[in-house]
Design a protein around this motif. Structure first.
Motif, PDB file in Angstrom:
ATOM      1  N   ALA A 198      34.909  36.771  43.009  1.00  0.00           N
ATOM      2  CA  ALA A 198      35.061  38.049  42.306  1.00  0.00           C
ATOM      3  C   ALA A 198      35.954  37.881  41.082  1.00  0.00           C
ATOM      4  N   LEU A 199      36.975  37.042  41.177  1.00  0.00           N
ATOM      5  CA  LEU A 199      37.840  36.774  40.027  1.00  0.00           C
ATOM      6  C   LEU A 199      37.073  36.063  38.915  1.00  0.00           C
ATOM      7  N   LEU A 200      36.186  35.180  39.293  1.00  0.00           N
ATOM      8  CA  LEU A 200      35.385  34.473  38.298  1.00  0.00           C
ATOM      9  C   LEU A 200      34.492  35.416  37.504  1.00  0.00           C
ATOM     10  N   ASP A 201      34.086  36.513  38.134  1.00  0.00           N
ATOM     11  CA  ASP A 201      33.163  37.448  37.494  1.00  0.00           C
ATOM     12  C   ASP A 201      33.854  38.663  36.867  1.00  0.00           C
ATOM     13  N   LEU A 202      35.164  38.714  36.954  1.00  0.00           N
ATOM     14  CA  LEU A 202      35.918  39.858  36.423  1.00  0.00           C
ATOM     15  C   LEU A 202      36.073  39.758  34.913  1.00  0.00           C
ATOM     16  N   ASP A 203      35.685  40.791  34.207  1.00  0.00           N
ATOM     17  CA  ASP A 203      35.843  40.851  32.748  1.00  0.00           C
ATOM     18  C   ASP A 203      36.961  41.844  32.453  1.00  0.00           C
ATOM     19  N   LEU A 204      38.053  41.357  31.904  1.00  0.00           N
ATOM     20  CA  LEU A 204      39.255  42.173  31.730  1.00  0.00           C
ATOM     21  C   LEU A 204      39.299  42.772  30.334  1.00  0.00           C
ATOM     22  N   GLY A 205      39.420  44.099  30.252  1.00  0.00           N
ATOM     23  CA  GLY A 205      39.505  44.786  28.974  1.00  0.00           C
ATOM     24  C   GLY A 205      40.941  44.956  28.508  1.00  0.00           C
ATOM     25  N   GLU A 206      41.104  45.497  27.325  1.00  0.00           N
ATOM     26  CA  GLU A 206      42.433  45.687  26.739  1.00  0.00           C
ATOM     27  C   GLU A 206      43.292  46.626  27.586  1.00  0.00           C
ATOM     28  N   THR A 207      44.511  46.233  27.851  1.00  0.00           N
ATOM     29  CA  THR A 207      45.510  46.909  28.704  1.00  0.00           C
ATOM     30  C   THR A 207      45.033  47.121  30.137  1.00  0.00           C
ATOM     31  N   GLU A 208      44.031  46.373  30.551  1.00  0.00           N
ATOM     32  CA  GLU A 208      43.646  46.370  31.962  1.00  0.00           C
ATOM     33  C   GLU A 208      44.395  45.254  32.678  1.00  0.00           C
ATOM     34  N   GLY A 209      44.554  45.413  33.969  1.00  0.00           N
ATOM     35  CA  GLY A 209      45.331  44.445  34.728  1.00  0.00           C
ATOM     36  C   GLY A 209      44.612  43.938  35.964  1.00  0.00           C
ATOM     37  N   ILE A 210      44.944  42.707  36.357  1.00  0.00           N
ATOM     38  CA  ILE A 210      44.507  42.152  37.643  1.00  0.00           C
ATOM     39  C   ILE A 210      45.705  42.253  38.577  1.00  0.00           C
ATOM     40  N   TYR A 211      45.633  43.178  39.533  1.00  0.00           N
ATOM     41  CA  TYR A 211      46.751  43.447  40.446  1.00  0.00           C
ATOM     42  C   TYR A 211      46.499  42.683  41.741  1.00  0.00           C
ATOM     43  N   ILE A 212      47.316  41.667  41.989  1.00  0.00           N
ATOM     44  CA  ILE A 212      47.079  40.722  43.076  1.00  0.00           C
ATOM     45  C   ILE A 212      48.060  40.966  44.223  1.00  0.00           C
ATOM     46  N   ASN A 213      47.505  41.134  45.416  1.00  0.00           N
ATOM     47  CA  ASN A 213      48.320  41.243  46.632  1.00  0.00           C
ATOM     48  C   ASN A 213      48.437  39.842  47.226  1.00  0.00           C
ATOM     49  N   LEU A 214      49.608  39.257  47.127  1.00  0.00           N
ATOM     50  CA  LEU A 214      49.810  37.882  47.569  1.00  0.00           C
ATOM     51  C   LEU A 214      49.899  37.761  49.089  1.00  0.00           C
ATOM     52  N   GLU A 215      50.057  38.878  49.767  1.00  0.00           N
ATOM     53  CA  GLU A 215      50.198  38.848  51.222  1.00  0.00           C
ATOM     54  C   GLU A 215      48.860  38.871  51.947  1.00  0.00           C
ATOM     55  N   ASP A 216      47.911  39.671  51.425  1.00  0.00           N
ATOM     56  CA  ASP A 216      46.624  39.757  52.135  1.00  0.00           C
ATOM     57  C   ASP A 216      45.454  39.123  51.379  1.00  0.00           C
ATOM     58  N   GLY A 217      45.737  38.515  50.211  1.00  0.00           N
ATOM     59  CA  GLY A 217      44.684  37.803  49.497  1.00  0.00           C
ATOM     60  C   GLY A 217      43.657  38.692  48.830  1.00  0.00           C
ATOM     61  N   SER A 218      44.066  39.878  48.432  1.00  0.00           N
ATOM     62  CA  SER A 218      43.140  40.794  47.763  1.00  0.00           C
ATOM     63  C   SER A 218      43.628  41.071  46.342  1.00  0.00           C
ATOM     64  N   PHE A 219      42.751  41.668  45.541  1.00  0.00           N
ATOM     65  CA  PHE A 219      43.155  42.073  44.203  1.00  0.00           C
ATOM     66  C   PHE A 219      42.329  43.292  43.796  1.00  0.00           C
ATOM     67  N   GLU A 220      42.819  43.991  42.797  1.00  0.00           N
ATOM     68  CA  GLU A 220      42.061  45.105  42.226  1.00  0.00           C
ATOM     69  C   GLU A 220      42.270  45.140  40.726  1.00  0.00           C
ATOM     70  N   LYS A 221      41.300  45.677  40.047  1.00  0.00           N
ATOM     71  CA  LYS A 221      41.375  45.818  38.600  1.00  0.00           C
ATOM     72  C   LYS A 221      42.032  47.150  38.279  1.00  0.00           C
ATOM     73  N   LYS A 222      43.098  47.101  37.498  1.00  0.00           N
ATOM     74  CA  LYS A 222      43.817  48.297  37.096  1.00  0.00           C
ATOM     75  C   LYS A 222      43.351  48.723  35.700  1.00  0.00           C
ATOM     76  N   THR A 223      42.964  49.969  35.581  1.00  0.00           N
ATOM     77  CA  THR A 223      42.493  50.480  34.300  1.00  0.00           C
ATOM     78  C   THR A 223      42.870  51.939  34.163  1.00  0.00           C
ATOM     79  N   SER A 224      43.058  52.383  32.929  1.00  0.00           N
ATOM     80  CA  SER A 224      43.488  53.768  32.706  1.00  0.00           C
ATOM     81  C   SER A 224      42.332  54.737  32.810  1.00  0.00           C
ATOM     82  N   ASN A 225      41.106  54.267  32.612  1.00  0.00           N
ATOM     83  CA  ASN A 225      39.917  55.118  32.673  1.00  0.00           C
ATOM     84  C   ASN A 225      40.017  56.325  31.756  1.00  0.00           C
TER      85      ASN A 225
END
Length: 244
Positions: A198-225
């Motif tokens: 999923a990280l390989l396929d993530l396209d990050l836009g301006e002021t968007e973030g990759i929010y990574i949870n180091l404890e459970d191995g998950s991430f989410e894309k942060k965006t203002s929408n």
């Protein structure tokens, strides 16, 4: 470094919209040192300043931050400072954040292969760069270098003495190069193959973030929408002058 400093989350933020290289700027191939300086001096546009305000208000200010790390490029550090504006306020009562530059996160001069691929292929997810000849090895090496510098910073005495006790560290940087850093973090933290794909396929836009949870191995894309303001309607044509 994250375990020893009790950092449980990391967020990698792409800088806001910025001005192009100045007119007459040096060529990267002919004068790489001068080009790097010109590239680092690019400032945010009015659109970029608005993007920082929107991102800060909609998601960034809610993070439990301890430290801000940034590329030395002005567009990245200015994005960091503007997005911090809604975080470090008198009303918020938060401790001052640790702030440092991570020199290697600005990709200029780090890898000729990475720079050449980005120059020819433009923006996009990390996967397409991995699939290019020499791309996976080059971007993996870039990610290793940045993660090593981040680790050195986080294990230094000044980091331990930082005022904030937050559990998240933020890094402000550049387009697909942030994906490469995120991918190395995922590998080191033994994320699932599904998460790494999923990280390989993530396209990050301006002021968007990759929010990574180091404890459970998950991430989410942060965006203002926040939708961009529509272009102003054209002015009505003047009424025809009556014939005499």
């Amino acid at each position: 470094a994250c375990k020893t400093t009790k950092i449980t989350h990391a967020v990698l933020v792409r800088h806001a919209s910025s001005a192009p290289l100045r007119e007459g700027a040096a060529s990267r191939k002919d004068k790489p040192h001068d080009w790097k300086f010109d590239d680092q001096m690019r400032v945010l546009t009015p659109k970029g300043i608005k993007q920082c305000e929107d991102a800060s208000a909609s998601w960034f200010k809610s993070l439990d931050l301890r430290a801000i790390l940034s590329s030395p490029a002005r567009r990245a550090s200015e994005t960091a400072m503007r997005m911090m504006a809604n975080y470090e306020t008198e009303e918020s009562k938060v401790d001052s954040l640790y702030l440092r530059m991570v020199a290697s996160s600005h990709p200029a001069g780090m890898s000729e292969v990475c720079e050449s691929l980005f120059e020819t292929m433009g923006y996009g997810p990390l996967r397409k760069f991995f699939e290019a000849e020499g791309g996976e090895q080059a971007f993996q090496a870039y990610g290793d270098t940045v993660c090593e510098e981040m680790s050195t910073t986080m294990t230094g005495p000044s980091f331990a003495e930082a005022g904030s006790s937050g559990s998240c560290i933020a890094l402000f940087g550049h387009a697909v190069f942030l994906n490469a850093i995120a991918f190395k973090i995922a590998q080191a933290s033994e994320f699932s193959e599904e998460s790494k794909n999923a990280l390989l396929d993530l396209d990050l836009g301006e002021t968007e973030g990759i929010y990574i949870n180091l404890e459970d191995g998950s991430f989410e894309k942060k965006t203002s929408n926040v939708p961009e303001a529509p272009a102003p309607a054209p002015a009505p044509a003047p009424a025809p002058t009556p014939a005499p």
